[in-house]
Design a protein around this motif. Structure first.
Motif, PDB file in Angstrom:
ATOM      1  N   PHE A  42       1.020  -1.641  -0.370  1.00 53.41           N
ATOM      2  CA  PHE A  42      -0.317   0.004  -0.259  1.00 53.41           C
ATOM      3  C   PHE A  42       1.136   1.283   0.631  1.00 53.41           C
ATOM      4  N   ALA A  43       2.353   1.255   0.993  1.00 52.00           N
ATOM      5  CA  ALA A  43       2.421   2.487   1.054  1.00 52.00           C
ATOM      6  C   ALA A  43       3.756   2.755  -0.041  1.00 52.00           C
ATOM      7  N   GLU A  44       4.084   1.713  -1.052  1.00 48.01           N
ATOM      8  CA  GLU A  44       4.423   2.163  -2.772  1.00 48.01           C
ATOM      9  C   GLU A  44       4.081   2.580  -3.281  1.00 48.01           C
ATOM     10  N   LEU A  45       2.754   1.678  -3.501  1.00 51.08           N
ATOM     11  CA  LEU A  45       1.253   2.718  -4.754  1.00 51.08           C
ATOM     12  C   LEU A  45       1.463   3.604  -3.799  1.00 51.08           C
ATOM     13  N   ALA A  46       1.521   4.536  -2.829  1.00 49.78           N
ATOM     14  CA  ALA A  46       1.087   5.840  -2.311  1.00 49.78           C
ATOM     15  C   ALA A  46       2.026   6.285  -2.509  1.00 49.78           C
ATOM     16  N   ASP A  47       3.021   5.980  -3.298  1.00 49.00           N
ATOM     17  CA  ASP A  47       3.868   7.329  -2.833  1.00 49.00           C
ATOM     18  C   ASP A  47       3.448   8.504  -4.414  1.00 49.00           C
ATOM     19  N   LYS A  48       4.200   9.727  -4.074  1.00 52.62           N
ATOM     20  CA  LYS A  48       4.547   9.978  -5.264  1.00 52.62           C
ATOM     21  C   LYS A  48       3.833  10.152  -6.618  1.00 52.62           C
ATOM     22  N   LEU A  51       1.095   6.419  -8.844  1.00 53.72           N
ATOM     23  CA  LEU A  51      -0.028   6.132  -8.876  1.00 53.72           C
ATOM     24  C   LEU A  51      -0.608   7.195 -10.905  1.00 53.72           C
ATOM     25  N   LEU A  52       0.412   8.093 -10.738  1.00 58.65           N
ATOM     26  CA  LEU A  52       0.580   9.027 -11.510  1.00 58.65           C
ATOM     27  C   LEU A  52       0.653   8.055 -13.422  1.00 58.65           C
ATOM     28  N   ILE A  53       2.174   7.035 -12.974  1.00 57.91           N
ATOM     29  CA  ILE A  53       2.412   6.118 -13.404  1.00 57.91           C
ATOM     30  C   ILE A  53       1.589   5.748 -13.902  1.00 57.91           C
ATOM     31  N   LEU A  54       0.916   4.933 -13.281  1.00 59.90           N
ATOM     32  CA  LEU A  54      -0.524   3.990 -14.071  1.00 59.90           C
ATOM     33  C   LEU A  54      -1.405   4.615 -14.539  1.00 59.90           C
ATOM     34  N   MET A  55      -2.029   5.754 -13.673  1.00 59.15           N
ATOM     35  CA  MET A  55      -3.223   6.454 -14.969  1.00 59.15           C
ATOM     36  C   MET A  55      -2.996   7.050 -16.463  1.00 59.15           C
ATOM     37  N   SER A  56      -1.534   7.516 -16.580  1.00 60.58           N
ATOM     38  CA  SER A  56      -0.503   7.471 -17.701  1.00 60.58           C
ATOM     39  C   SER A  56      -1.133   6.447 -18.961  1.00 60.58           C
ATOM     40  N   LEU A  57       0.170   5.516 -17.968  1.00 65.22           N
ATOM     41  CA  LEU A  57      -0.651   3.972 -19.174  1.00 65.22           C
ATOM     42  C   LEU A  57      -1.766   3.842 -18.869  1.00 65.22           C
ATOM     43  N   ALA A  58      -2.736   4.097 -18.104  1.00 66.11           N
ATOM     44  CA  ALA A  58      -4.297   3.368 -18.350  1.00 66.11           C
ATOM     45  C   ALA A  58      -4.837   4.520 -19.671  1.00 66.11           C
ATOM     46  N   THR A  81      12.836   5.465 -12.549  1.00 64.43           N
ATOM     47  CA  THR A  81      12.954   4.335 -13.103  1.00 64.43           C
ATOM     48  C   THR A  81      12.756   3.278 -11.470  1.00 64.43           C
ATOM     49  N   GLN A  82      13.020   4.105 -10.358  1.00 70.53           N
ATOM     50  CA  GLN A  82      12.384   3.527  -8.859  1.00 70.53           C
ATOM     51  C   GLN A  82      10.960   3.004  -9.142  1.00 70.53           C
ATOM     52  N   SER A  83      10.358   3.682  -9.361  1.00 69.49           N
ATOM     53  CA  SER A  83       9.094   3.529  -9.391  1.00 69.49           C
ATOM     54  C   SER A  83       8.507   2.389 -10.399  1.00 69.49           C
ATOM     55  N   LEU A  84       8.902   2.561 -11.376  1.00 71.32           N
ATOM     56  CA  LEU A  84       8.775   1.385 -12.811  1.00 71.32           C
ATOM     57  C   LEU A  84       9.272   0.471 -12.217  1.00 71.32           C
ATOM     58  N   ARG A  85      10.183   0.384 -11.518  1.00 72.11           N
ATOM     59  CA  ARG A  85      10.628  -1.299 -11.059  1.00 72.11           C
ATOM     60  C   ARG A  85       9.999  -1.567  -9.974  1.00 72.11           C
ATOM     61  N   ASN A  86       9.206  -0.753  -9.164  1.00 68.58           N
ATOM     62  CA  ASN A  86       8.384  -0.935  -7.772  1.00 68.58           C
ATOM     63  C   ASN A  86       7.231  -1.693  -8.909  1.00 68.58           C
ATOM     64  N   LEU A  87       6.660  -1.528  -9.266  1.00 68.55           N
ATOM     65  CA  LEU A  87       5.408  -1.192 -10.258  1.00 68.55           C
ATOM     66  C   LEU A  87       5.799  -2.730 -10.983  1.00 68.55           C
ATOM     67  N   ASP A 108       3.881  -1.117 -19.651  1.00 64.73           N
ATOM     68  CA  ASP A 108       2.359  -1.779 -20.468  1.00 64.73           C
ATOM     69  C   ASP A 108       1.712  -1.941 -18.637  1.00 64.73           C
ATOM     70  N   LEU A 109       0.331  -1.914 -19.198  1.00 68.40           N
ATOM     71  CA  LEU A 109       0.142  -2.431 -17.883  1.00 68.40           C
ATOM     72  C   LEU A 109       0.088  -3.777 -17.519  1.00 68.40           C
ATOM     73  N   LEU A 110      -0.237  -4.580 -16.444  1.00 66.36           N
ATOM     74  CA  LEU A 110      -0.027  -5.982 -16.487  1.00 66.36           C
ATOM     75  C   LEU A 110      -2.182  -5.596 -15.972  1.00 66.36           C
ATOM     76  N   PRO A 111      -2.760  -7.186 -15.999  1.00 68.02           N
ATOM     77  CA  PRO A 111      -4.213  -6.940 -16.108  1.00 68.02           C
ATOM     78  C   PRO A 111      -4.618  -6.803 -14.309  1.00 68.02           C
ATOM     79  N   LEU A 112      -3.475  -6.852 -13.869  1.00 68.25           N
ATOM     80  CA  LEU A 112      -3.134  -6.326 -12.150  1.00 68.25           C
ATOM     81  C   LEU A 112      -3.162  -4.844 -12.232  1.00 68.25           C
ATOM     82  N   GLY A 113      -1.991  -3.984 -13.182  1.00 72.07           N
ATOM     83  CA  GLY A 113      -2.018  -2.949 -13.276  1.00 72.07           C
ATOM     84  C   GLY A 113      -3.495  -1.850 -13.252  1.00 72.07           C
ATOM     85  N   ARG A 114      -3.880  -2.788 -14.511  1.00 73.57           N
ATOM     86  CA  ARG A 114      -4.708  -2.219 -15.213  1.00 73.57           C
ATOM     87  C   ARG A 114      -5.942  -2.122 -14.360  1.00 73.57           C
ATOM     88  N   GLU A 115      -6.587  -3.212 -13.570  1.00 73.36           N
ATOM     89  CA  GLU A 115      -7.313  -2.955 -12.463  1.00 73.36           C
ATOM     90  C   GLU A 115      -7.740  -2.006 -11.742  1.00 73.36           C
TER      91      GLU A 115
END
Length: 148
Positions: A42-48, A51-58, A81-87, A108-115
């Motif tokens: 949760f903390a990794e997803l809530a970083d700065k 979520l912006l990366i996921l939204m941009s890819l979506a 780079t760090q955020s993409l690696r964590n995702l 690109d987003l995987l199914p879990l990332g798209r969800e």
């Protein structure tokens, strides 16, 4: 109500996650529990930036690193780079390297990332629509507490 009481109350009201069979691996996680692995996720997803990366890819579909960096204003190469690696590590983003010269890398987003991106999109829209009210509230608060 204390945090402990809230946790107990949530545990009693918790529904089985959609599509998860009884006894699944995801059952029993609690982001409010200090040592629960879900809190770290949760903390990794809530970083700065995540979520912006996921939204941009979506919104824009698969993108190269430089496209993501341009689209997400203010993110440094290091943080992107760090955020993409964590995702990628968490199974949300797929990194594909095309064997060209020079190599082309696409995210690109995987199914879990798209969800997750589908769940976050309304939060992004809400934030855009309500930011003015929140900025005004902050200014009012700051003015009222300037003497403290």
């Amino acid at each position: 109500m204390t945090t402990e009481e809230a946790t107990r109350a949530r545990a009693g009201q918790r529904e089985e996650p959609t599509g998860q069979p009884e006894g699944s691996a995801e059952q029993g996680y609690d982001v409010f529990a200090r040592l629960c692995p879900s809190r770290e996720v949760f903390a990794e997803l809530a970083d700065k930036w995540s979520l912006l990366i996921l939204m941009s890819l979506a919104l824009c579909g698969p993108q190269r690193f430089s496209e993501l960096q341009r689209g997400i204003g203010g993110v440094s190469r290091k943080m992107l780079t760090q955020s993409l690696r964590n995702l990628e590590r968490s199974g949300l983003v797929l990194r594909t390297v095309f064997p060209e010269t020079p190599p082309r890398v696409v995210y690109d987003l995987l199914p879990l990332g798209r969800e997750l991106a589908d769940l976050v999109a309304p939060l992004g829209r809400w934030t855009e629509h309500r930011a003015g009210r929140m900025v005004a509230a902050r200014e009012e608060f700051d003015a009222a507490h300037a003497e403290d």
